[in-house]
Design an enzyme around this catalytic site. Structure first.
Site, PDB file in Angstrom:
ATOM      1  N   HIS A 121     -13.469  -0.280   3.496  1.00  0.00           N
ATOM      2  CA  HIS A 121     -14.446  -1.167   2.847  1.00  0.00           C
ATOM      3  C   HIS A 121     -14.774  -0.670   1.449  1.00  0.00           C
ATOM      4  O   HIS A 121     -14.754   0.533   1.193  1.00  0.00           O
ATOM      5  CB  HIS A 121     -15.729  -1.258   3.686  1.00  0.00           C
ATOM      6  CG  HIS A 121     -16.554  -2.437   3.324  1.00  0.00           C
ATOM      7  ND1 HIS A 121     -17.499  -2.404   2.326  1.00  0.00           N
ATOM      8  CD2 HIS A 121     -16.515  -3.712   3.779  1.00  0.00           C
ATOM      9  CE1 HIS A 121     -18.022  -3.607   2.205  1.00  0.00           C
ATOM     10  NE2 HIS A 121     -17.449  -4.423   3.073  1.00  0.00           N
TER      11      HIS A 121
ATOM     12  N   ASP B  85     -13.739  -7.601   9.955  1.00  0.00           N
ATOM     13  CA  ASP B  85     -12.620  -8.474  10.306  1.00  0.00           C
ATOM     14  C   ASP B  85     -11.812  -8.038  11.524  1.00  0.00           C
ATOM     15  O   ASP B  85     -11.217  -8.879  12.195  1.00  0.00           O
ATOM     16  CB  ASP B  85     -11.652  -8.601   9.111  1.00  0.00           C
ATOM     17  CG  ASP B  85     -12.180  -9.585   8.078  1.00  0.00           C
ATOM     18  OD1 ASP B  85     -12.833 -10.557   8.487  1.00  0.00           O
ATOM     19  OD2 ASP B  85     -11.948  -9.362   6.887  1.00  0.00           O
TER      20      ASP B  85
HETATM   21  C1  LIG Z   1     -15.033  -9.066   5.121  1.00  0.00           C
HETATM   22  C2  LIG Z   1     -14.216  -8.264   4.181  1.00  0.00           C
HETATM   23  O1  LIG Z   1     -13.804  -8.754   3.157  1.00  0.00           O
HETATM   24  S1  LIG Z   1     -14.034  -6.651   4.586  1.00  0.00           S
HETATM   25  C3  LIG Z   1     -12.548  -6.181   3.744  1.00  0.00           C
HETATM   26  C4  LIG Z   1     -11.339  -6.823   4.363  1.00  0.00           C
HETATM   27  N1  LIG Z   1     -10.110  -6.268   3.783  1.00  0.00           N
HETATM   28  C5  LIG Z   1      -9.255  -5.519   4.469  1.00  0.00           C
HETATM   29  O2  LIG Z   1      -9.429  -5.204   5.650  1.00  0.00           O
HETATM   30  C6  LIG Z   1      -8.018  -5.096   3.732  1.00  0.00           C
HETATM   31  C7  LIG Z   1      -7.672  -3.616   3.969  1.00  0.00           C
HETATM   32  N2  LIG Z   1      -8.603  -2.739   3.268  1.00  0.00           N
HETATM   33  C8  LIG Z   1      -8.471  -2.516   1.938  1.00  0.00           C
HETATM   34  O3  LIG Z   1      -7.534  -2.960   1.287  1.00  0.00           O
HETATM   35  C9  LIG Z   1      -9.531  -1.690   1.256  1.00  0.00           C
HETATM   36  O4  LIG Z   1     -10.114  -0.787   2.174  1.00  0.00           O
HETATM   37  C10 LIG Z   1     -10.647  -2.576   0.610  1.00  0.00           C
HETATM   38  C11 LIG Z   1     -10.022  -3.649  -0.285  1.00  0.00           C
HETATM   39  C12 LIG Z   1     -11.475  -3.252   1.691  1.00  0.00           C
HETATM   40  C13 LIG Z   1     -11.560  -1.678  -0.210  1.00  0.00           C
HETATM   41  O5  LIG Z   1     -10.802  -1.187  -1.280  1.00  0.00           O
HETATM   42  P1  LIG Z   1     -11.229   0.133  -2.070  1.00  0.00           P
HETATM   43  O6  LIG Z   1     -12.708   0.181  -2.239  1.00  0.00           O
HETATM   44  O7  LIG Z   1     -10.396   0.184  -3.284  1.00  0.00           O
HETATM   45  O8  LIG Z   1     -10.777   1.250  -1.035  1.00  0.00           O
HETATM   46  P2  LIG Z   1     -11.027   2.828  -1.102  1.00  0.00           P
HETATM   47  O9  LIG Z   1     -11.479   3.234  -2.461  1.00  0.00           O
HETATM   48  O10 LIG Z   1     -11.912   3.168   0.051  1.00  0.00           O
HETATM   49  O11 LIG Z   1      -9.606   3.411  -0.819  1.00  0.00           O
HETATM   50  C14 LIG Z   1      -9.469   4.805  -0.675  1.00  0.00           C
HETATM   51  C15 LIG Z   1      -8.070   5.152  -0.221  1.00  0.00           C
HETATM   52  O12 LIG Z   1      -7.872   4.687   1.108  1.00  0.00           O
HETATM   53  C16 LIG Z   1      -6.776   3.808   1.176  1.00  0.00           C
HETATM   54  N3  LIG Z   1      -7.101   2.705   2.046  1.00  0.00           N
HETATM   55  C17 LIG Z   1      -8.217   1.958   2.001  1.00  0.00           C
HETATM   56  N4  LIG Z   1      -8.153   1.018   2.945  1.00  0.00           N
HETATM   57  C18 LIG Z   1      -6.977   1.173   3.579  1.00  0.00           C
HETATM   58  C19 LIG Z   1      -6.340   0.484   4.632  1.00  0.00           C
HETATM   59  N5  LIG Z   1      -6.921  -0.559   5.207  1.00  0.00           N
HETATM   60  N6  LIG Z   1      -5.136   0.910   5.045  1.00  0.00           N
HETATM   61  C20 LIG Z   1      -4.537   1.970   4.469  1.00  0.00           C
HETATM   62  N7  LIG Z   1      -5.100   2.660   3.461  1.00  0.00           N
HETATM   63  C21 LIG Z   1      -6.299   2.260   3.022  1.00  0.00           C
HETATM   64  C22 LIG Z   1      -6.613   3.304  -0.238  1.00  0.00           C
HETATM   65  O13 LIG Z   1      -5.293   2.853  -0.487  1.00  0.00           O
HETATM   66  C23 LIG Z   1      -6.985   4.488  -1.054  1.00  0.00           C
HETATM   67  O14 LIG Z   1      -5.903   5.374  -1.104  1.00  0.00           O
HETATM   68  P3  LIG Z   1      -5.451   6.043  -2.484  1.00  0.00           P
HETATM   69  O15 LIG Z   1      -6.661   6.808  -2.927  1.00  0.00           O
HETATM   70  O16 LIG Z   1      -4.274   6.844  -2.100  1.00  0.00           O
HETATM   71  O17 LIG Z   1      -5.148   4.870  -3.391  1.00  0.00           O
HETATM   72  O1  LIG Z   2     -18.560  -6.749   0.654  1.00  0.00           O
HETATM   73  C1  LIG Z   2     -17.325  -6.806   0.542  1.00  0.00           C
HETATM   74  O2  LIG Z   2     -16.688  -6.298  -0.397  1.00  0.00           O
HETATM   75  C2  LIG Z   2     -16.500  -7.496   1.566  1.00  0.00           C
HETATM   76  C3  LIG Z   2     -17.235  -7.834   2.812  1.00  0.00           C
HETATM   77  O3  LIG Z   2     -17.399  -7.039   3.706  1.00  0.00           O
HETATM   78  C4  LIG Z   2     -17.788  -9.174   2.935  1.00  0.00           C
HETATM   79  O4  LIG Z   2     -17.740  -9.957   1.984  1.00  0.00           O
HETATM   80  O5  LIG Z   2     -18.321  -9.493   4.014  1.00  0.00           O
END
Ligand SMILES: CC(=O)SCCNC(=O)CCNC(=O)[C@H](O)C(C)(C)COP(=O)(O)OP(=O)(O)OC[C@H]1O[C@@H](n2cnc3c(N)ncnc32)[C@H](O)[C@@H]1OP(=O)(O)O
Ligand SMILES: O=C([O-])CC(=O)C(=O)O
Length: 373
Positions: A259, A310
């Site tokens: 997240h 999700d």
């Molecule tokens: C309701 C919603 O919208 S909730 C979000 C739904 N989205 C997802 O589930 C997609 C998968 N998750 C992601 O892509 C990310 O965790 C996001 C987009 C939600 C957040 O992105 P960021 O804030 O940039 O993530 P964050 O800074 O915590 O990432 C840290 C590290 O963990 C990794 N990481 C984060 N999430 C994941 C994941 N789901 N799978 C694998 N690696 C991950 C990143 O690639 C990053 O690695 P790096 O430093 O080598 O580049």
């Molecule tokens: O806050 C975010 O970046 C994504 C999320 O969890 C939502 O929109 O519910």
């Protein structure tokens, strides 16, 4: 431990004010107008929470009854909108259908003045399930469903149209919880999209149409569909573990985990996970739920990454017989409340949102004649 907030993606930067919700600040981690999401999910129907978010207070019984009655009366679709929906192909993505449906509604029932913002929002809240199910049932089953049901709630209206019969009490209850969990989340990408659009003094349908486009991506709302696509390939928890280890080794992103704001858990996960477990028992599942639990364990053990809202939504929706491609449109039906409330908040204290960029391009140069390029 607080997440390191900084760097690209405007992470951690304050981009405006809101009185609508807090993320990672108090209670279980998510509050709507001061109420903990856990408290709301345990004690309210979605329509009460929509009233809270859109109209500023939890309704009395009389206010709730009249709000639900109003929403029930707004479920019908104009013929011109039905005609458009009938022309969208079966293999279209339902998020694109909803984006078009919302935009078409804005043509037919344009918000002429901001004094109409509450009514325009209530109309969308009432008829988005109709739009999505009218298209789905027409394109997949060849039937023109009567979208004016008398179901008590938005969630049961949706399930009724989708399955052609009234949902069980359990399914209606899960829809309330799910819609409450997805309703509002501060300055997430889709809400920010809506606020940017609102800041130009644009209309409500444009703000919502843009927000639908932002929610569609797999890094945001589209993650529940992507999570389903992954877990349904796993035949057992051991198989899931083996495949997940390979994905992590290949540094693939695993949807439904991590997240942008929360550091070690998403408070919505614990809630939807419990409901997913109940639904698994209800349908006699012995694969999908245990597979999902193993995915959660592996991600935490290997990467300290946790399930976001999700991940367990995927199995929960699947157990209710909802086709995977309709998962993110359900998110829209709910998040519409948050988007619209943010649009109203932006309008009430507006300055056009227009940040700056660090320039990384060429130095100033003159245009060479076309023969010399
Ligand atoms: C309701 C919603 O919208 S909730 C979000 C739904 N989205 C997802 O589930 C997609 C998968 N998750 C992601 O892509 C990310 O965790 C996001 C987009 C939600 C957040 O992105 P960021 O804030 O940039 O993530 P964050 O800074 O915590 O990432 C840290 C590290 O963990 C990794 N990481 C984060 N999430 C994941 C994941 N789901 N799978 C694998 N690696 C991950 C990143 O690639 C990053 O690695 P790096 O430093 O080598 O580049
Ligand atoms: O806050 C975010 O970046 C994504 C999320 O969890 C939502 O929109 O519910």
């Amino acid at each position: 431990m607080a997440k390191q907030l900084g760097g690209a993606g405007l992470r951690g930067q304050v981009a405006g004010k809101t009185a609508l919700s807090t993320v990672g600040k108090s209670g279980s981690g998510l509050t709507y107008r001061g109420y903990d999401v856990k408290d709301l999910a345990n004690n309210c129907e979605f329509e009460e929470v929509a009233h809270l978010i859109l109209k500023g207070k939890l309704p009395t019984q009389a206010e709730l009854d009249s709000y639900k009655e109003k929403l029930r009366s707004l479920r019908g679709l104009p013929d011109a909108l039905k005609e458009v929906l009938e022309r969208i192909p079966k293999d279209a993505h339902p998020m694109d259908v909803l984006r078009t449906g919302c935009s078409m509604l804005g043509n037919l029932e344009t918000e002429e003045d901001f004094s109409e913002q509450q009514d325009a929002t209530d109309r969308m809240l009432a008829c988005f399930p109709s739009i999505i199910c009218y298209w789905y049932r027409f394109s997949h089953d060849g039937v023109r469903v009567d979208v004016e049901t008398n179901d008590d709630s938005i969630g049961s209206h949706f399930l009724h149209l989708l399955h052609g019969e009234k949902p069980s009490e359990l399914h209606e209850q899960v829809m309330h919880v799910s819609l409450i969990l997805y309703a509002e989340h501060e300055f997430n990408a889709s809400t920010f999209t809506a606020r940017v659009c609102a800041s130009t003094l644009s209309d409500m349908h444009s703000c919502v149409t843009g927000a639908i486009g932002s929610l569609r991506g797999p890094l945001h709302g589209g993650a529940n569909e992507a999570a389903m696509a992954m877990i349904e390939k796993f035949e057992s928890p051991d198989h899931a573990e083996q495949e997940m280890m390979g994905m992590l080794e290949r540094k693939e992103k695993i949807m439904g985990f991590g997240h942008a704001v929360y550091s070690d858990s998403d408070p919505r996960n614990e809630i939807i996970k419990q409901w997913s477990e109940k639904l698994a028992k209800d349908v006699g599942d012995e694969v999908l739920y245990p597979v999902s639990v193993r995915c959660e364990e592996v991600m935490w053990r290997e990467k300290k990454l946790f399930c976001n809202a999700d991940f367990f939504h995927a199995s929960a929706y699947n157990f209710m017989g909802i086709p995977t491609k309709l998962f993110t449109p359900i998110f829209v039906m709910s998040r519409l409340t948050g988007w619209a409330a943010h649009v109203m908040e932006q309008r009430a204290d507006n300055r056009i949102i227009r940040p700056s960029a660090d320039y990384t391009g060429e130095e100033l140069r003159s245009v060479p004649p076309i023969s010399e390029r």
